[in-house]
Scaffold this motif. Structure first.
Motif, mmCIF file in Angstrom:
data_model
loop_
_atom_site.group_PDB
_atom_site.id
_atom_site.type_symbol
_atom_site.label_atom_id
_atom_site.label_comp_id
_atom_site.label_asym_id
_atom_site.label_seq_id
_atom_site.Cartn_x
_atom_site.Cartn_y
_atom_site.Cartn_z
ATOM 1 N N MET A 1 0.811 -1.215 0.000
ATOM 2 C CA MET A 1 0.000 0.000 0.000
ATOM 3 C C MET A 1 0.845 1.266 0.000
ATOM 4 N N PHE A 2 2.119 1.161 0.400
ATOM 5 C CA PHE A 2 2.975 2.336 0.537
ATOM 6 C C PHE A 2 4.055 2.413 -0.547
ATOM 7 N N LEU A 3 3.959 1.549 -1.534
ATOM 8 C CA LEU A 3 4.929 1.543 -2.626
ATOM 9 C C LEU A 3 4.268 2.020 -3.917
ATOM 10 N N HIS A 4 5.062 2.647 -4.785
ATOM 11 C CA HIS A 4 4.513 3.167 -6.033
ATOM 12 C C HIS A 4 5.490 2.923 -7.174
ATOM 13 N N GLY A 5 4.916 2.765 -8.359
ATOM 14 C CA GLY A 5 5.710 2.388 -9.526
ATOM 15 C C GLY A 5 6.428 3.524 -10.213
ATOM 16 N N GLY A 6 6.160 4.760 -9.821
ATOM 17 C CA GLY A 6 6.831 5.881 -10.460
ATOM 18 C C GLY A 6 6.336 7.198 -9.920
ATOM 19 N N ALA A 7 6.935 8.290 -10.413
ATOM 20 C CA ALA A 7 6.600 9.625 -9.921
ATOM 21 C C ALA A 7 5.156 9.996 -10.231
ATOM 22 N N VAL A 8 4.692 9.645 -11.426
ATOM 23 C CA VAL A 8 3.299 9.950 -11.793
ATOM 24 C C VAL A 8 2.346 9.169 -10.907
ATOM 25 N N HIS A 9 2.660 7.906 -10.677
ATOM 26 C CA HIS A 9 1.821 7.038 -9.854
ATOM 27 C C HIS A 9 1.670 7.606 -8.439
ATOM 28 N N VAL A 10 2.785 7.925 -7.805
ATOM 29 C CA VAL A 10 2.719 8.444 -6.435
ATOM 30 C C VAL A 10 2.109 9.844 -6.418
ATOM 31 N N GLY A 11 2.378 10.648 -7.446
ATOM 32 C CA GLY A 11 1.818 11.999 -7.497
ATOM 33 C C GLY A 11 0.305 12.005 -7.581
ATOM 34 N N VAL A 12 -0.245 11.169 -8.467
ATOM 35 C CA VAL A 12 -1.704 11.090 -8.618
ATOM 36 C C VAL A 12 -2.348 10.577 -7.344
ATOM 37 N N ASN A 13 -1.768 9.521 -6.768
ATOM 38 C CA ASN A 13 -2.357 8.946 -5.557
ATOM 39 C C ASN A 13 -2.288 9.909 -4.374
ATOM 40 N N MET A 14 -1.173 10.610 -4.212
ATOM 41 C CA MET A 14 -1.050 11.527 -3.078
ATOM 42 C C MET A 14 -1.946 12.752 -3.257
ATOM 43 N N TYR A 15 -2.125 13.189 -4.491
ATOM 44 C CA TYR A 15 -3.062 14.294 -4.716
ATOM 45 C C TYR A 15 -4.485 13.850 -4.379
ATOM 46 N N SER A 16 -4.844 12.643 -4.780
ATOM 47 C CA SER A 16 -6.183 12.117 -4.480
ATOM 48 C C SER A 16 -6.380 11.988 -2.976
ATOM 49 N N LEU A 17 -5.349 11.518 -2.284
ATOM 50 C CA LEU A 17 -5.438 11.382 -0.824
ATOM 51 C C LEU A 17 -5.547 12.751 -0.163
ATOM 52 N N TYR A 18 -4.805 13.728 -0.678
ATOM 53 C CA TYR A 18 -4.862 15.095 -0.142
ATOM 54 C C TYR A 18 -6.237 15.713 -0.358
ATOM 55 N N ALA A 19 -6.854 15.431 -1.509
ATOM 56 C CA ALA A 19 -8.153 16.016 -1.831
ATOM 57 C C ALA A 19 -9.289 15.358 -1.059
ATOM 58 N N LEU A 20 -9.215 14.062 -0.849
ATOM 59 C CA LEU A 20 -10.327 13.313 -0.257
ATOM 60 C C LEU A 20 -10.131 13.026 1.232
ATOM 61 N N GLY A 21 -8.885 12.808 1.641
ATOM 62 C CA GLY A 21 -8.603 12.398 3.012
ATOM 63 C C GLY A 21 -9.148 13.330 4.083
ATOM 64 N N PRO A 22 -8.893 14.665 4.006
ATOM 65 C CA PRO A 22 -9.392 15.560 5.055
ATOM 66 C C PRO A 22 -10.898 15.516 5.228
ATOM 67 N N PHE A 23 -11.632 15.366 4.124
ATOM 68 C CA PHE A 23 -13.089 15.291 4.202
ATOM 69 C C PHE A 23 -13.523 14.048 4.978
ATOM 70 N N VAL A 24 -12.984 12.892 4.623
ATOM 71 C CA VAL A 24 -13.376 11.637 5.272
ATOM 72 C C VAL A 24 -12.876 11.617 6.718
ATOM 73 N N GLU A 25 -11.664 12.114 6.944
ATOM 74 C CA GLU A 25 -11.129 12.132 8.309
ATOM 75 C C GLU A 25 -11.942 13.066 9.200
ATOM 76 N N GLY A 26 -12.405 14.194 8.629
ATOM 77 C CA GLY A 26 -13.237 15.112 9.392
ATOM 78 C C GLY A 26 -14.571 14.511 9.785
ATOM 79 N N ILE A 27 -15.112 13.633 8.938
ATOM 80 C CA ILE A 27 -16.400 13.004 9.218
ATOM 81 C C ILE A 27 -16.260 11.894 10.258
ATOM 82 N N TYR A 28 -15.289 11.021 10.052
ATOM 83 C CA TYR A 28 -15.202 9.812 10.864
ATOM 84 C C TYR A 28 -14.281 9.946 12.079
ATOM 85 N N GLY A 29 -13.411 10.935 12.070
ATOM 86 C CA GLY A 29 -12.448 11.056 13.157
ATOM 87 C C GLY A 29 -11.176 10.275 12.862
ATOM 88 N N LYS A 30 -10.128 10.569 13.614
ATOM 89 C CA LYS A 30 -8.804 10.016 13.333
ATOM 90 C C LYS A 30 -8.760 8.489 13.424
#
Length: 338
Positions: free
Chosen positions: A207-236
């Motif tokens: 889950m913490f490994l990525h095949g390249g810069a584009v791969h990790v960039g897209v996934n981390m942007y998605s996590l940055y965009a979605l994570g705070p919303f879900v974390e705010g709803i459900y708690g840490k």
């Protein structure tokens, strides 16, 4: 209180072109600062009091002070009374009343700074009340954004861990753009034969490994965009459980239905999409239908893209979505604060 008034003054100046005026040694004020807006020969002065100070105000003396200070005869004073103890209640006949006796000496606006609500304004001050309400809403929005940032600490930790591990992967691969497959296997990629041999930790480490810069960039942007919303709803804690459970289910689906080597956080991120969908469905009486449709459209579009592009672990995505929905369905309580 001082910080609240200071911020309110700053917003009035920024949004409605008031200027700050210093009000020295005036009995009845809770702040030595106010704002003024001058139009022709008339000056409108907004000043601030509290329940404890308002009784000390002598409006005629204050207006005289303002005339001298501003060199203007036509003064319109507007008293903004800010206090967390101010409340409204409804009597048996349905009438709305304040819980404190207020004796206005000039135009008056009442604000509860705990609830961030305007409770009352004098006749003719509707525009002024709307200005203050807009300032308060802006202050609340900034505070909410700050709160979301504070709540999203787990999201940012996950992003940091993923980036650090990608940095290690790039160093060992000797290439910052593409990851070497042997390095990925060494660090814990999902390899069915090795899992069959007992290396079950790979269901998590991949889950913490990525095949390249584009791969990790897209996934981390998605996590940055979605994570705070879900974390705010459900708690840490619940967010962490959802993320890892979805990621593990994603790895398990990939292990069962795909023989290819697999890495990436996208399965866990699909789990967050599933958690957002469960929230939308359980709170459908409070959220707009557009919100549910938007979540569904994002899920469908991402799945379609995944099935259209080669070398994408679609079974992992589906597993993550299922894992996120199951775990969030169990963990979410409709009466929780969000």
């Amino acid at each position: 209180m001082d910080t609240y008034i200071k911020t309110l003054i700053e917003k009035l100046c920024d949004m409605y072109r008031y200027r700050i005026i210093e009000l020295k040694d005036i009995p009845g004020l809770s702040s030595s600062w106010g704002v003024v807006k001058e139009e022709g020969d008339r000056a409108e002065v907004v000043f601030f009091s509290s329940l404890n100070t308002m009784r000390d105000l002598e409006i005629n003396s204050f207006v005289g002070y303002l005339r001298n200070a501003l060199r203007c005869e036509d003064i319109r004073p507007v008293q903004v009374l800010i206090d967390g103890d101010l409340k409204t209640y409804t009597d048996e006949q349905g009438g709305l009343h304040l819980n404190h006796e207020i004796y206005p000496q000039c135009g008056l606006i009442l604000i509860n700074n705990v609830d961030n609500k305007i409770l009352y304004y004098s006749l003719g001050l509707e525009d002024k009340a709307n200005e203050l309400a807009n300032c308060i809403n802006h202050m609340r929005h900034i505070e909410n954004q700050r709160g979301k940032t504070e709540k999203a600490i787990i999201t940012y930790i996950l992003i940091a861990v993923n980036l650090v591990i990608y940095g290690l992967t790039a160093y060992l691969s000797g290439n910052i753009v593409d990851s070497n497959t042997r390095v990925l296997i060494f660090l814990g990629a999902k390899v069915n034969e090795l899992i069959n041999a007992g290396e079950y930790y790979r269901l998590v480490s991949c889950m913490f490994l990525h095949g390249g810069a584009v791969h990790v960039g897209v996934n981390m942007y998605s996590l940055y965009a979605l994570g705070p919303f879900v974390e705010g709803i459900y708690g840490k804690l619940k967010f962490t459980i959802i993320y890892f459970f979805a990621g593990i289910v994603s790895s398990f689906f990939s292990y069962k239905f795909s023989a290819d080597i697999s890495v990436g956080a996208s399965g866990a991120i699909f789990g967050l999409l599933g958690a957002a969908l469960v929230f939308a469905m359980k709170m459908k009486d409070r959220v707009r239908k557009d919100f549910i449709r938007n979540i569904l459209s994002v899920i469908v579009v991402n799945l379609v893209i995944g099935f259209s592009i080669p070398n994408v672990d679609n079974f992992g995505h589906l597993g993550g979505l299922v894992g996120g929905m199951i775990s969030s369905f169990v963990l979410f309580k409709k009466d929780q604060q969000f």
